[in-house]
Design an enzyme around this catalytic site. Structure first.
Site, mmCIF file in Angstrom:
data_model
loop_
_atom_site.group_PDB
_atom_site.id
_atom_site.type_symbol
_atom_site.label_atom_id
_atom_site.label_comp_id
_atom_site.label_asym_id
_atom_site.label_seq_id
_atom_site.Cartn_x
_atom_site.Cartn_y
_atom_site.Cartn_z
ATOM 1 N N LYS A 63 -9.851 -2.560 -3.008
ATOM 2 C CA LYS A 63 -10.012 -1.339 -2.213
ATOM 3 C C LYS A 63 -11.334 -0.626 -2.505
ATOM 4 O O LYS A 63 -12.097 -0.300 -1.588
ATOM 5 C CB LYS A 63 -8.839 -0.394 -2.494
ATOM 6 C CG LYS A 63 -9.028 1.022 -1.980
ATOM 7 C CD LYS A 63 -7.834 1.879 -2.317
ATOM 8 C CE LYS A 63 -7.737 2.175 -3.793
ATOM 9 N NZ LYS A 63 -8.768 3.101 -4.272
ATOM 10 N N THR A 64 -11.616 -0.386 -3.784
ATOM 11 C CA THR A 64 -12.827 0.351 -4.154
ATOM 12 C C THR A 64 -14.077 -0.414 -3.741
ATOM 13 O O THR A 64 -15.057 0.155 -3.269
ATOM 14 C CB THR A 64 -12.849 0.617 -5.677
ATOM 15 O OG1 THR A 64 -11.653 1.309 -6.043
ATOM 16 C CG2 THR A 64 -14.054 1.462 -6.068
ATOM 17 N N ASP A 68 -10.705 8.106 0.323
ATOM 18 C CA ASP A 68 -10.015 7.193 -0.603
ATOM 19 C C ASP A 68 -8.615 7.716 -0.893
ATOM 20 O O ASP A 68 -8.366 8.929 -0.832
ATOM 21 C CB ASP A 68 -10.836 7.101 -1.900
ATOM 22 C CG ASP A 68 -10.363 5.974 -2.803
ATOM 23 O OD1 ASP A 68 -9.644 5.080 -2.328
ATOM 24 O OD2 ASP A 68 -10.721 5.986 -4.000
ATOM 25 N N GLU A 69 -7.680 6.826 -1.220
ATOM 26 C CA GLU A 69 -6.296 7.182 -1.607
ATOM 27 C C GLU A 69 -5.661 8.125 -0.574
ATOM 28 O O GLU A 69 -5.032 9.135 -0.916
ATOM 29 C CB GLU A 69 -6.274 7.837 -2.997
ATOM 30 C CG GLU A 69 -6.836 6.982 -4.118
ATOM 31 C CD GLU A 69 -5.927 5.822 -4.529
ATOM 32 O OE1 GLU A 69 -4.907 5.600 -3.852
ATOM 33 O OE2 GLU A 69 -6.250 5.146 -5.519
ATOM 34 N N GLN A 107 2.136 2.688 -2.203
ATOM 35 C CA GLN A 107 1.849 3.318 -3.492
ATOM 36 C C GLN A 107 1.829 4.847 -3.395
ATOM 37 O O GLN A 107 1.236 5.522 -4.221
ATOM 38 C CB GLN A 107 0.518 2.816 -4.051
ATOM 39 C CG GLN A 107 0.530 1.331 -4.388
ATOM 40 C CD GLN A 107 -0.727 0.893 -5.111
ATOM 41 O OE1 GLN A 107 -0.972 1.260 -6.259
ATOM 42 N NE2 GLN A 107 -1.543 0.092 -4.446
ATOM 43 N N ARG A 165 1.236 -3.421 -11.646
ATOM 44 C CA ARG A 165 0.266 -3.149 -12.723
ATOM 45 C C ARG A 165 0.033 -4.413 -13.550
ATOM 46 O O ARG A 165 -0.945 -4.508 -14.292
ATOM 47 C CB ARG A 165 0.778 -2.042 -13.669
ATOM 48 C CG ARG A 165 0.991 -0.643 -13.084
ATOM 49 C CD ARG A 165 -0.140 -0.154 -12.241
ATOM 50 N NE ARG A 165 0.078 -0.503 -10.836
ATOM 51 C CZ ARG A 165 -0.860 -0.507 -9.909
ATOM 52 N NH1 ARG A 165 -2.105 -0.235 -10.227
ATOM 53 N NH2 ARG A 165 -0.586 -0.836 -8.664
#
Length: 685
Positions: free
Chosen positions: A36-37, A223-224, A254, A600
């Protein structure tokens, strides 16, 4: 080939499409570990490198300063020069401050306004409560500020809030809110919640100011996005111009912060609000093994309110996800520590191992076990169990009862809870004790005899010393853990926590319950206090590797080679209180939290539950979480750990769900007190 072209060339097909298609509204649904980043930063650098906009014509919003710094550094690196820094890259709050500094006068503020921190806010609310004669023992400043923050997240100033006359609590808080807002205006200050809200008010009030930013920002990147609340989303919508070049990146699976005001519907309805919105799904995962991804994907597929995607990987199948059943919570901690000690630490650094909990108080049994067998650990996002203030307070009471010469313990108990004994009185007691070479308790008795205290203080201290003497006699007749229950009640400590409407105090009460459970493992008060002393005297900054202990909420955005997920039982996970308050909405968020926990893990994941847990000193039967039944057989290895389980206990070979009596809805483990109130229903495939 330029650096940017090379970066784009190295992206997978979905990533490349999301980067290159820059015009118009777009939603990038980025699964866990899908880069994503990298996609967001490359898109940002691509827009600048292709001269679609100057760097100061791009608004890029993140949720943390850390994420903003990382993106800024990457863009500078990609474009090889400081001139490529993006001036409008930051958090919602930091960008709002920048805008408010420029236009504060339009709102009746000066540009050099102060931003209040949490302590400033609490002090201000305390002063208001005092002036209004509102009892802080019944309604705490923290609780009031949480209410105010919720209103601000909904875009509501005092004049916008509608409160029912029948709701006395809300009416009181609303009145405080009005006074509070007037006071901070007088101080030429904003609190944290004001920053975005007043930016919105500014844009709504002054169309010409809004147009300045509309025309300037040719591209908006977020973002997010799944974590945005109402006011943040409104802020964004006001800044979007007629070209609608807004790109939001996130993962609906998420979204786990509704308790902080996040609204998943912002993400789910984005493509309906913006016409011709393009949706890109990043489903290729670069973090986890196939078995971990299959487990997570199968679990989250049970949620109805989601965009929908399935993570996949070109990587290895990896080991199966272990599902372990233990006889008790204590055996669960022992079982996890054995796997850690005999298997995991031989293959991985402990720094790359994490144990993720639904509730922070669950760390206690694991901390106890690790201290006993010598596994180093750290608690992230929280304080080690025996270092928590309420635990130290309770232990201080036990220490002074155990021996009267423990001056440090006595001094702590004199102010926990507050008894109106100030610094000058404590200094008087301490100085007399030092001068006459006696302990503080004897010093108090002598000063009472000499009538050296003011009447009110004298009566308070006299009654407290009598209580200590009583508790010493009680210890001769009752168990040490029963004594602590008595102390917490008779000292007023429990009622102080219960009377303050505050989530923080609810957590403190849970920790004290966990302390009572811990005490039962020791034969007497001496052995327990010795254990606590040894546990707290260990140097917390030792060098070397440490296992990471944290909540699943705190783990979002992190990754580890190995992840343990204990406590998958009904009532604990999904959490009963959440289900009672928000029903199916909470259930889906709890399932998303499970998804976050599993994803995770990069190499290995272990899920476990216990058949019994100690609750208030009693053993309560527990049921495996409904999420256990949603894990796919193909990627799971089931292990009952050879525990001698009763025939009526959970059988891995049966597909079971639980149908609960609707009238039996008490919180936590209390719901399992009577197994007759639980109806088991076998499902046929």
């Amino acid at each position: 080939m330029s650096k940017i072209e090379e970066l784009v060339d190295n992206l997978n097909k979905s990533q490349k499409e999301a980067v290159l298609d820059t015009d118009g509204p777009s939603l990038i649904v980025a699964g866990a570990g899908s880069g994503k980043t990298r996609v967001l930063t490359t898109r940002l650098a691509y827009i600048i490198s292709k001269k679609k906009a100057w760097s100061n014509q791009i608004l890029c919003v993140t949720f943390t300063n850390k994420a903003a710094r990382e993106m800024q550094n990457r863009v500078i690196h990609y474009l090889k020069g400081e001139s490529s820094a993006v001036p409008w890259l930051g958090t919602f709050h930091s960008i709002s401050v920048k805008i408010l500094r420029r236009h504060a006068e339009a709102l009746g503020y000066k540009s050099n306004f102060t931003i209040l921190d949490t302590d400033d806010q609490k002090k201000l609310v305390r002063k208001i409560l005092d002036s209004e004669n509102i009892d802080q023992k019944k309604i705490s400043p923290q609780f009031i500020l949480a209410y105010i923050d919720r209103w601000k997240n909904k875009g509501l100033l005092p004049q916008d809030v509608k409160v029912k006359n029948s709701n006395v609590l809300e009416k009181t808080i609303h009145k405080v809110y009005g006074t509070y807002q007037n006071k901070i205006k007088d101080l030429n200050a904003f609190d944290f919640g004001d920053l975005i809200l007043f930016c919105v008010k500014l844009f709504e009030k002054d169309e010409s100011i809004k147009r300045i930013y509309n025309s300037n920002f040719k591209y908006i990147l977020v973002d997010e996005y799944q974590d945005t609340n109402f006011i943040q989303n409104k802020w964004l919508n006001l800044l979007v111009n007629e070209n609608k070049n807004i790109c939001c990146v996130g993962d609906d699976d998420q979204s786990i912060y509704s308790w902080r005001g996040a609204e998943i519907k912002n993400f789910l309805t984005f493509d309906k609000i913006y016409d011709n919105c393009k949706v890109y799904k990043l489903e290729q995962n670069y973090r986890s093994t196939k078995n971990i991804l299959d487990t997570a994907s199968s679990l989250i597929s049970n949620n109805e309110k989601r965009v929908g995607k399935k993570l996949w990987s070109n990587g290895e199948e990896g080991e199966l996800v272990r599902l372990n059943c233990y006889a008790s919570g204590k055996e669960e901690a022992e079982g996890v520590s054995e796997v850690l000690d005999k298997k995991i630490r031989k293959k991985y650094s402990l720094n790359n191992v994490s144990i993720l909990f639904r509730a922070i108080y669950q760390t206690r049994e694991f901390e106890e076990r690790f201290l006993k067998i010598g596994i180093n650990y750290r608690v992230l996002g929280g304080i080690k169990f025996y270092e928590r203030a309420e635990i130290k307070d309770a232990v201080a009471y036990l220490r002074i009862i155990n021996q009267k010469y423990d001056d440090l313990a006595l001094e702590r108990t004199l102010s926990a809870p507050k008894k109106g004994i100030g610094e000058s009185t404590l200094r008087q007691i301490s100085e007399y004790a030092s001068k006459n070479k006696v302990c503080m308790e004897d010093s108090i008795l002598k000063l009472i005899e000499l009538d050296k205290f003011k009447p009110k203080v004298k009566n308070t201290i006299k009654q407290f010393i009598k209580l200590i003497e009583k508790w010493r006699n009680d210890l001769k007749k009752i168990k040490h853990f029963d004594l602590l229950k008595l102390i917490l009640d008779e000292s007023g400590y429990s009622s102080t926590l219960k009377n303050k409407k505050d989530l923080e105090n609810e957590n403190r009460l849970e920790n004290l319950k966990e302390l009572l459970r811990a005490m039962r493992d020791y034969d007497n008060l001496n052995s327990f206090l010795e254990h606590v002393a040894l546990a707290t005297s260990i140097d917390q900054d030792w060098e070397g590797e440490k296992v990471n202990l944290m909540t699943m909420h705190a783990a979002k955005g992190l990754e580890f080679d190995v992840v343990f997920l204990p406590g998958w039982e009904e009532g604990l996970f999904p959490h009963q209180k959440s289900l009672e308050e928000k029903g199916d909405f909470a259930l889906e968020e709890e399932r998303r939290l499970a998804y976050v926990g599993i994803t995770r893990a990069k190499k290995e994941a272990y899920i476990s539950f216990a058949m019994r847990r100690s609750y208030h000193g009693d053993w309560m039967d527990s049921l495996p979480s409904r999420f256990v039944n949603e894990l796919p057989d193909s990627s799971i290895e089931k292990n009952e750990n050879n525990n001698e389980l009763e025939d009526e206990d959970f059988d891995f070979n049966q597909d079971l769900t639980v149908e609960y009596d609707q009238e039996y809805r008490s919180p936590g483990w209390e719901r399992f007190k009577n197994k007759k109130l639980l109806k088991w229903k076998k499902l046929k495939n």
